[in-house]
Scaffold this active site. Structure first.
Site, PDB file in Angstrom:
ATOM      1  N   ARG A  31      13.182  -7.357  -3.295  1.00 56.39           N
ATOM      2  CA  ARG A  31      13.127  -8.354  -2.216  1.00 56.39           C
ATOM      3  C   ARG A  31      12.995  -9.766  -2.765  1.00 56.39           C
ATOM      4  NH1 ARG A  31       8.289  -6.869   1.549  1.00 56.39           N
ATOM      5  NH2 ARG A  31       8.916  -8.701   2.718  1.00 56.39           N
ATOM      6  N   ILE A  56      11.063   5.470  -4.530  1.00 52.30           N
ATOM      7  CA  ILE A  56      10.360   4.190  -4.491  1.00 52.30           C
ATOM      8  C   ILE A  56      11.276   3.123  -3.891  1.00 52.30           C
ATOM      9  CG2 ILE A  56       9.350   2.380  -5.973  1.00 52.30           C
ATOM     10  CD1 ILE A  56       9.018   4.821  -8.080  1.00 52.30           C
ATOM     11  N   HIS A 109       6.860   3.004   5.667  1.00 54.44           N
ATOM     12  CA  HIS A 109       6.562   2.130   4.527  1.00 54.44           C
ATOM     13  C   HIS A 109       7.179   0.744   4.708  1.00 54.44           C
ATOM     14  CE1 HIS A 109       5.454   0.999   0.490  1.00 54.44           C
ATOM     15  NE2 HIS A 109       6.703   0.899   0.084  1.00 54.44           N
ATOM     16  N   GLY A 162      16.093   3.859 -12.848  1.00 52.00           N
ATOM     17  CA  GLY A 162      15.818   2.455 -12.532  1.00 52.00           C
ATOM     18  C   GLY A 162      14.727   1.931 -13.449  1.00 52.00           C
TER      19      GLY A 162
END
Length: 311
Positions: A81, A117, A177, A7
């Site tokens: 997001r 992540i 998280h 990524g």
């Protein structure tokens, strides 16, 4: 020592790759992969920075060339997001991406230490564990959900509120998280005390800090630079532990003894095979104890969602 970023063309991936190129020990290899065709170019761009870290970039459907011989794999692939979304809205897209990449890790470098992540971390780590288990290569001491961003945010916010040097503040953060599952242990910060109102508002700010960035960027992205720094800090801690440095301690979201939930973020002593010791969370204040018991249902639901996705 070889570190692979999956990524690597995204906002987090590029920031992370830049930090690793400048901070990995001399002689390390850094391998970048992303589905995006720009990835080999990101590697060329970074190769012009004069450090003794060898770099290569790969794009397309197959991450295998980037994963061959990796000691540490950091996964930031997926969608970010946008305003109005929470981390669980990301599940629909990111769950499949993580499953696919972990299948390739399992087949290519099953002994690597893996740092996830990609959000929602509470769920994607459970997906990764189940995929590795299906492949017969799961080792719970080698899989980590990277929650370091919660810790560096907590450190920054506490320092700002109390007029401290941020480098001298270390706030343990436990739980998960996202949202209420993020629990900063403010009662354990040495040399600083908080009244009830400060504790409540600071805890809320740390829990909602991701949204603060998403809204401040006005639709232009999420927390990429601070997350890149957090991921680099954790990735470099794994590298130091693999190289035999003693007393490397970081919090991360891992499978433990199931005292609170199957996966839980807590302080860890790291070593050459990943986790050496899961450290206890220590004494909690009444506020923290209440916050912990209130979040567990949410955390367990997030975990179950990941487990069921792989079945």
């Amino acid at each position: 020592m070889k570190v692979t970023v999956l990524g690597a063309a995204g906002g987090i991936g590029q920031a992370l790759a830049l930090l690793l190129k400048t901070q990995l020990p001399a002689g390390s290899e850094l391998s970048l992969y992303d589905i995006a065709p720009v990835t080999p170019g990101v590697a060329v761009d970074l190769s012009h920075i004069p450090t003794s870290v060898k770099i290569a970039g790969f794009s397309g459907e197959d991450a295998t060339p980037a994963l061959k011989g990796a000691d540490v794999v950091l996964i930031s692939a997926g969608v970010a997001r946008k305003p109005g979304m929470d981390r669980s809205d990301l599940f629909n897209v990111n769950a499949g991406i993580v499953r696919n990449l972990i299948e390739q890790v399992a087949a290519t470098c099953p002994k690597a230490l893996i740092g996830i992540i990609t959000n929602p971390v509470n769920t994607t780590v459970a997906i990764a564990a189940e995929v590795l288990k299906k492949a017969g290569v799961y080792d719970k001491n080698r899989l980590f959900g990277i929650t370091t961003l919660d810790i560096i945010r907590a450190n920054a916010f506490v320092a700002e509120l109390k007029g401290k040097q941020p480098e001298e503040v270390n706030v343990p953060v436990i739980g998960g998280h996202s949202g209420v599952t993020i629990l900063p242990l403010l009662s354990q910060v040495p040399g600083v005390s908080f009244n009830e109102q400060e504790t409540a508002s600071l805890t809320k700010r740390i829990q909602n800090a991701g949204t603060e960035v998403v809204e401040a960027k006005a639709g232009g992205g999420s927390a990429t630079l601070s997350m890149g720094q957090a991921a680099a800090r954790f990735g470099l801690a794994l590298v130091r532990a693999l190289k035999g440095e003693s007393n490397v301690i970081e919090c991360a979201y891992v499978e433990g003894e199931g005292e609170y939930a199957r996966f839980f973020s807590q302080p860890l002593l790291l070593g050459k095979n990943g986790i050496v010791e899961r450290r206890p969370v220590g004494e909690l204040s009444a506020f923290e104890q209440h916050a912990l018991s209130s979040m567990l249902d949410t955390l367990k639901k997030d975990i179950t969602q990941g487990e069921e996705f792989v079945k």
